[in-house]
Scaffold this motif. Structure first.
Motif, short mmCIF file in Angstrom:
data_model
loop_
_atom_site.label_atom_id
_atom_site.label_comp_id
_atom_site.label_asym_id
_atom_site.label_seq_id
_atom_site.Cartn_x
_atom_site.Cartn_y
_atom_site.Cartn_z
N GLU A 55 -1.33 21.42 -4.44
CA GLU A 55 -2.78 21.06 -4.21
C GLU A 55 -3.41 22.53 -3.82
N ALA A 56 -2.90 23.20 -3.17
CA ALA A 56 -3.54 24.72 -2.87
C ALA A 56 -3.77 25.63 -3.96
N VAL A 57 -2.73 25.67 -4.92
CA VAL A 57 -2.77 26.23 -6.11
C VAL A 57 -3.81 25.87 -6.76
N LEU A 58 -3.93 24.62 -7.20
CA LEU A 58 -5.16 24.17 -8.02
C LEU A 58 -6.46 24.34 -7.44
N GLN A 59 -6.64 24.06 -5.93
CA GLN A 59 -7.99 24.42 -5.18
C GLN A 59 -7.86 25.98 -5.49
N ARG A 60 -7.11 26.83 -5.42
CA ARG A 60 -7.44 28.51 -5.75
C ARG A 60 -7.80 28.72 -7.10
N LEU A 61 -7.27 27.94 -8.04
CA LEU A 61 -7.81 28.21 -9.47
C LEU A 61 -9.05 27.60 -9.67
N GLY A 62 -9.42 26.57 -9.13
CA GLY A 62 -10.80 26.16 -8.94
C GLY A 62 -11.42 25.88 -10.39
N ASP A 63 -12.33 26.39 -10.70
CA ASP A 63 -13.15 26.24 -12.27
C ASP A 63 -12.34 26.57 -13.27
N GLU A 64 -11.25 27.33 -13.06
CA GLU A 64 -10.30 27.88 -14.17
C GLU A 64 -9.54 26.73 -14.50
N ALA A 65 -9.24 25.91 -13.53
CA ALA A 65 -8.52 24.62 -13.79
C ALA A 65 -9.11 23.64 -14.51
N LEU A 66 -10.44 23.52 -14.55
CA LEU A 66 -11.16 22.41 -14.90
C LEU A 66 -11.03 22.11 -16.36
N PRO A 67 -11.22 22.90 -17.31
CA PRO A 67 -11.06 22.55 -18.58
C PRO A 67 -9.84 22.04 -19.05
N ARG A 68 -8.51 22.45 -18.75
CA ARG A 68 -7.54 22.03 -18.88
C ARG A 68 -7.40 20.46 -18.25
N LEU A 69 -7.74 20.38 -17.18
CA LEU A 69 -7.85 19.04 -16.22
C LEU A 69 -8.60 18.13 -17.21
N ARG A 70 -9.79 18.36 -17.88
CA ARG A 70 -10.51 17.49 -18.49
C ARG A 70 -10.05 17.27 -19.88
N GLU A 71 -9.26 18.18 -20.44
CA GLU A 71 -8.81 17.95 -21.93
C GLU A 71 -7.50 16.82 -21.66
N ARG A 79 1.15 10.55 -18.72
CA ARG A 79 1.77 10.69 -17.68
C ARG A 79 1.12 11.48 -16.46
N LEU A 80 0.11 12.33 -17.16
CA LEU A 80 -0.63 13.09 -16.20
C LEU A 80 -1.85 12.84 -16.00
N ARG A 81 -2.41 11.72 -16.67
CA ARG A 81 -3.81 11.73 -16.72
C ARG A 81 -4.36 11.08 -15.48
N SER A 82 -3.74 10.17 -14.84
CA SER A 82 -4.23 9.98 -13.24
C SER A 82 -4.12 10.88 -12.46
N ASN A 83 -3.12 11.84 -12.52
CA ASN A 83 -3.02 12.98 -11.48
C ASN A 83 -4.40 13.96 -11.90
N ALA A 84 -4.55 14.18 -13.28
CA ALA A 84 -5.66 15.21 -13.42
C ALA A 84 -7.01 14.51 -12.81
#
Length: 333
Positions: A55-71, A79-84
């Motif tokens: 969770e800490a790594v995702l928080q530090r990635l911040g906006d950089e992680a958002l496009p992949r999470l939305r994809e 298997r990753l959709r609910s966690n995304a």
């Protein structure tokens, strides 16, 4: 590269602080390509080292992680959709979710509310307000609440006591203001038939109560609702408070560190305790326990019987421009 990423993810659970901190730093440096490798671990139960670091790594990635999470939300893998979805709400709140995801969350809450019985409220520690259940609209007005949304008890308690429950924002004049998030419980029936008020709702919101003062809030509630209570159970400081307000004014209170500890005339429920107490016993002046007082004049938090629970809870905020969806952090439902 995937093998290297997986090795770094394994290092996140290492007992050596220098190892897992170095792994976090290297994963952040690798950017959005690590998102898929981290998501399986953010839904693990409890507070494991691996879960916290992922969770800490995702928080530090911040906006950089958002496009992949939305994809992932749009295209999978499944298997990753609910966690995304959880990660998206953690990073930016529900406000920026697409319409489909917002509807999915609202539908899940409605489904959970159908069979949410019995509910449990924190009983070991905390602070809360109580008001007559049939005066919900008056309570909302008295507390200045907005954006009421149905919520399960698990969701509401987490939002008001564990997750981010305050948010600073600039108003129209550029002045920094603070909005709070609170939880209003379902209606709970008292077990004493002789009480004049038989059903109560409770209000939870740590930052809200701390910053706006629970005693003042109880006075405001009682001015609109006739009667209101404020309770505090603080094991860390070995302290308890309870306060009863009627028609806008306090009529009786106890505080472990108040001087005097009791103020106002004893209430009827205290009479038997005082009559049975010797001069030096703890009940000689009245009832010094918040949960005992709550149990005898409203309802004591804990496991609330299904037969005495009516309706559902509500999440609300204290400013019309700040809806619940602005608060970051995924909530259990």
């Amino acid at each position: 590269m995937p093998d290297n990423i997986d090795a770094l993810v394994r290092d996140l659970s290492d007992d050596d602080r220098s190892v897992w901190q170095a792994a976090e730093d290297r994963l952040v440096a690798l950017g959005a390509q690590v998102v898929d490798h981290l998501l399986p671990h953010i839904a693990e139960g409890g507070g494991s080292r691996l879960k916290r670091s992922a969770e800490a790594v995702l928080q530090r990635l911040g906006d950089e992680a958002l496009p992949r999470l939305r994809e992932i939300r749009r295209q999978g893998p499944g298997r990753l959709r609910s966690n995304a979805l959880k990660a998206l709400v953690d990073l930016e709140g529900a406000e920026n979710l697409d319409e489909g995801d917002r509807r999915a969350l609202e539908r899940l809450v409605r489904i959970k509310l159908i069979d949410e019985r019995p509910v449990r409220l924190p009983s070991e520690a905390g602070r809360w307000l109580a008001f007559p259940a049939d005066r919900l609209d008056d309570a909302v007005t008295a507390l200045g609440l907005h954006d009421l949304r149905p919520a399960t008890a698990v969701m509401g308690v987490a939002a008001a006591t564990k997750a981010t429950d305050s948010l600073e924002f600039p108003d129209s004049l550029g002045k920094t203001r603070t909005a709070y998030r609170v939880f209003i419980t379902p209606a709970f029936e008292t077990w004493l038939e002789e009480l004049p008020i038989q059903n109560w709702r409770l209000v939870w919101g740590n930052s809200f109560i701390d910053q706006l003062d629970g005693f003042t809030l109880a006075d405001k509630l009682s001015e609109r609702c006739g009667e209101a209570h404020f309770y505090v159970v603080d094991p860390y400081n070995s302290a308890e408070n309870w306060y009863v307000a009627r028609e806008g004014h306090g009529v009786r209170s106890f505080g472990s560190y108040d001087h005097p500890r009791f103020q106002g005339e004893p209430l009827p429920f205290e009479v038997e305790y005082r009559e049975d107490a010797d001069e030096d016993e703890e009940y000689a002046e009245g009832v010094p326990y918040a949960r005992t007082a709550a149990d005898l004049i409203s309802v004591e938090p804990g496991r609330m019987p299904a037969s005495g629970t009516d309706g559902h809870g509500w999440l609300a905020t204290t400013h019309p421009d700040i809806p619940n969806s602005r608060f970051k952090g995924a909530l259990p439902i």
